[in-house]
Design a protein around this motif. Structure first.
Motif, PDB file in Angstrom:
ATOM      1  N   GLU A  26       0.835  -1.205   0.000  1.00 57.87           N
ATOM      2  CA  GLU A  26       0.000   0.000   0.000  1.00 57.87           C
ATOM      3  C   GLU A  26       0.868   1.254   0.000  1.00 57.87           C
ATOM      4  OE1 GLU A  26      -3.248   0.732  -0.141  1.00 57.87           O
ATOM      5  OE2 GLU A  26      -3.012   2.853   0.400  1.00 57.87           O
ATOM      6  N   LYS A  27       1.857   1.274   0.854  1.00 59.13           N
ATOM      7  CA  LYS A  27       2.690   2.466   1.014  1.00 59.13           C
ATOM      8  C   LYS A  27       3.537   2.713  -0.242  1.00 59.13           C
ATOM      9  CE  LYS A  27       5.963   4.597   4.171  1.00 59.13           C
ATOM     10  NZ  LYS A  27       7.007   4.347   5.161  1.00 59.13           N
ATOM     11  N   LEU A  28       4.175   1.663  -0.731  1.00 60.00           N
ATOM     12  CA  LEU A  28       5.094   1.831  -1.866  1.00 60.00           C
ATOM     13  C   LEU A  28       4.342   2.095  -3.168  1.00 60.00           C
ATOM     14  CD1 LEU A  28       7.893   1.702  -3.224  1.00 60.00           C
ATOM     15  CD2 LEU A  28       7.549  -0.761  -3.463  1.00 60.00           C
ATOM     16  N   VAL A  29       3.384   1.231  -3.502  1.00 60.50           N
ATOM     17  CA  VAL A  29       2.751   1.320  -4.820  1.00 60.50           C
ATOM     18  C   VAL A  29       1.897   2.579  -4.926  1.00 60.50           C
ATOM     19  CG1 VAL A  29       1.262   0.146  -6.479  1.00 60.50           C
ATOM     20  CG2 VAL A  29       2.921  -1.159  -5.149  1.00 60.50           C
ATOM     21  N   ARG A  30       1.259   2.950  -3.816  1.00 56.42           N
ATOM     22  CA  ARG A  30       0.483   4.196  -3.848  1.00 56.42           C
ATOM     23  C   ARG A  30       1.425   5.377  -4.106  1.00 56.42           C
ATOM     24  NH1 ARG A  30      -4.697   5.374  -2.806  1.00 56.42           N
ATOM     25  NH2 ARG A  30      -5.111   3.378  -1.836  1.00 56.42           N
ATOM     26  N   ARG A  31       2.579   5.371  -3.481  1.00 63.60           N
ATOM     27  CA  ARG A  31       3.522   6.480  -3.721  1.00 63.60           C
ATOM     28  C   ARG A  31       4.030   6.469  -5.172  1.00 63.60           C
ATOM     29  NH1 ARG A  31       8.786   7.035  -4.094  1.00 63.60           N
ATOM     30  NH2 ARG A  31       9.410   5.078  -3.094  1.00 63.60           N
ATOM     31  N   LEU A  32       4.347   5.276  -5.688  1.00 62.21           N
ATOM     32  CA  LEU A  32       4.839   5.196  -7.075  1.00 62.21           C
ATOM     33  C   LEU A  32       3.822   5.798  -8.053  1.00 62.21           C
ATOM     34  CD1 LEU A  32       6.487   1.633  -7.332  1.00 62.21           C
ATOM     35  CD2 LEU A  32       7.579   3.837  -6.890  1.00 62.21           C
ATOM     36  N   CYS A  33       2.544   5.544  -7.785  1.00 61.83           N
ATOM     37  CA  CYS A  33       1.497   6.118  -8.637  1.00 61.83           C
ATOM     38  C   CYS A  33       1.311   7.599  -8.357  1.00 61.83           C
ATOM     39  CB  CYS A  33       0.173   5.392  -8.418  1.00 61.83           C
ATOM     40  SG  CYS A  33       0.213   3.691  -8.995  1.00 61.83           S
ATOM     41  N   ASP A  34       1.284   7.944  -7.063  1.00 55.05           N
ATOM     42  CA  ASP A  34       0.976   9.326  -6.695  1.00 55.05           C
ATOM     43  C   ASP A  34       2.074  10.304  -7.101  1.00 55.05           C
ATOM     44  OD1 ASP A  34      -1.493   8.723  -5.799  1.00 55.05           O
ATOM     45  OD2 ASP A  34      -1.014   8.747  -3.656  1.00 55.05           O
TER      46      ASP A  34
END
Lengths: 386, 188
Positions: free
Chosen positions: A253-261
């Motif tokens: 959640e933390k990593l992939v959301r940041r990669l997208c955001d």
């Protein structure tokens, strides 16, 4: 070795492919790993000729899978790096393109699109990889994809692709097409320093305190290079700020959301398009690459018939300039989307127009550009609905 | 010359694409106008019909494909057969007379025959036939200026062959100027 000028400032008569390679060199690219394939071969050929003379490295890899890997490795070694491909080669690069997204590796991947599927028409134009550019690797992610319409723009957008890749730390796609790649036209290369060139975002933190995937406020982490004395771990597995695998839904959640955001939050900085008389048009033509250029002829023909026809040219296909198109959709009578495929970017256009006006796809299976009259007929047809 | 289209054609290996490159460079770099070069060729690098298409204009070129060439150059029968009908009704066709047997010319159109390959052979360098043809083109057509073409030839051919190529250009140019019908082609 005789000293070669790295930046060939001045006026040239260059193919799009050559201009693209020169754009890479202008942006500081000093590593090219690739596997030749028509119609992208001339990008590799130019790099093979130029890079060794200016302190760069050109490696012809055994295939496109290895090419993409080499490019990612070179970036972690501190080089600005790129590759170019087409058709089946783009499919082969998709897996490691995803690795580049996950490991936040700055580099540039050029796709000179030809007609597919499979080996298709190797020497002829297509625009069938636009959705593959967006979704071709597995998983959840955001991409940046730029679409040049001329050799000059192939130069400029390759520079920009490098800048965006460094700024947001991801592989950036240059989605050319065979006609733009093989067309020869005037290309003006500016003096060094005239165009912005974004350097690597290097960490200033001491090795013992450094966390390779701890982002700055804009969600992008600074980078170090292998061999600088930092202990770094780079993996395609879901990882924490140290770069170590953490196989939990929380880390995901933390990593992939940041990669997208990091792309979504900064989209205003990334987005780019061109409008020609798009405000209050009766009919708006939305196009990209060579098709946007071809479309100017039927647009001019329709204007002679008294219609107000505008052009909305996508420069970033991804992210898609949806806010602006949504606004224009409120006043336009109809939208025409010519693409050399059976409908790809038209889905994005339909999403933004949201039923407020008719949207007409002018499809073409590839092998040549559209006949101007096919686009003209679609323009006249949707204009009737106004 | 506001807008003009030139199609150069022949078989792979004759330097047709290079000739197109030179015409386009002359217009865009040395005349500082706009030109696009597009090309058609098969998978083979020798033999087969190949063609270079140059669109030139004082304005921005929206549509880079040839619609109706003002000037059509053919250096092989196969290429001639493939493309001769496309030329503009009042356009100019130029053929290498030893390699092409022409068909009927459209009324209002003009056909010029010249022996580019034979002239090049006379220099002992058959491979400069493309440059001989460009010299001829400069003499009989006002689409591109002769000076710009010369500059483009000099900067496009391999280093060390400039003199040879300029000689070839001059040979074609002189041949064109000697032709009785060598007035600028049907633009009026």
């Amino acid at each position: 070795m005789k000293a070669e000028k790295s930046i060939l400032s001045g006026k040239h008569f260059f193919q799009g492919d050559t201009a693209c390679a020169e754009g890479g060199i202008y942006a500081g690219c000093r590593f090219f790993g690739g596997y030749p394939i028509t119609p992208a071969t001339e990008v590799a050929e130019r790099m093979a000729e130029r890079l060794p003379a200016i302190g760069g490295i050109y490696i012809q890899m055994e295939d496109e899978i290895a090419s993409m890997c080499a490019v990612l490795g070179a970036a972690w070694g501190g080089r600005k790096s790129m590759t170019s491909t087409s058709g089946p080669g783009f499919s082969l690069m998709m897996e490691n393109f995803g690795l580049g997204i996950m490991t936040e590796t700055p580099c540039v991947l050029v796709n000179v699109q030809r007609a597919g599927p499979s080996t298709g028409l190797p020497t002829a134009v297509g625009q069938g990889d636009m959705m593959q550019a967006r979704w071709g690797s597995h998983g959840v992610y955001e991409v940046i994809a730029l679409c040049p319409s001329s050799p000059q723009e192939a130069f400029n957008l390759t520079v920009r692709a490098f800048n965006l890749s460094e700024k947001y730390r991801l592989p950036v796609l240059v989605m050319m097409d065979e006609v733009v790649g093989h067309m020869t036209e005037k290309v003006v290369i500016p003096e060094p320093g005239e165009l912005e060139v974004v350097p690597r975002r290097e960490s200033r933190v001491a090795p013992d305190a450094y966390l390779p995937f701890k982002p700055d406020a804009d969600l992008v982490p600074p980078m170090v290079r292998a061999g600088q004395g930092y202990h770094i771990h780079v993996t395609g597995l879901t990882h924490d700020e140290r770069g170590y695998p953490v196989i939990t839904k929380e880390a995901q959640e933390k990593l992939v959301r940041r990669l997208c955001d990091k792309i979504r939050v900064n989209r205003k900085d990334i987005l780019s398009w061109e409008e020609r008389e798009a405000e209050n048009a009766d009919v708006l033509v939305v196009a990209y690459g060579i098709t946007a250029r071809i479309a100017m002829l039927p647009i001019q023909m329709a204007r002679k018939k008294g219609l107000k026809v505008g052009l909305f040219r996508l420069i970033t296909a991804w992210p898609f300039p949806e806010e602006r198109l949504r606004k224009l959709a409120g006043t336009v009578g109809g939208v025409v989307v010519p693409e050399i495929n059976y409908g790809q970017m038209v889905f994005e256009v339909e999403r933004c127009v949201a039923g407020k006006a008719p949207v007409r796809l002018v499809s073409h299976m590839g092998g040549s550009t559209h006949r101007p009259e096919d686009i003209l007929n679609a323009i006249m047809d949707v204009a009737k609905n106004k | 010359m506001a807008h003009a289209e030139i199609r150069l054609s022949g078989f792979g290996g004759q330097g047709i694409i290079l000739a197109g490159q030179i015409v386009g460079k002359a217009v865009s770099v040395f005349e500082d106008r706009n030109a696009t070069l597009t090309q058609n060729y098969g998978p083979e690098s020798r033999g087969g019909a190949c063609c270079a298409q140059v669109v030139m204009s004082d304005e921005e070129i929206a549509y880079p494909d040839i619609v109706e060439p003002d000037v059509f150059v053919a250096m092989s029968q196969e290429a001639y057969n493939k493309y001769y009908e496309d030329v503009k009704p009042n356009g100019l066709s130029i053929i290498d007379e030893d390699l092409v047997v022409p068909k009927a010319v459209k009324s209002g159109g003009r056909l010029l025959k010249m022996p580019a390959t034979r002239l090049a052979d006379g220099m002992g360098k058959k491979f400069v036939a493309n440059i001989v043809m460009l010299g001829f083109l400069a003499a009989v057509s006002d689409t591109v200026s002769t000076d710009a073409l010369k500059e483009a030839v000099k900067s496009s051919v391999p280093k060390g062959t400039e003199e040879l190529n300029m000689k070839a250009f001059q040979l074609g140019y002189d041949h064109g100027k000697r032709l009785p019908a060598a007035t600028p082609a049907g633009k009026e």
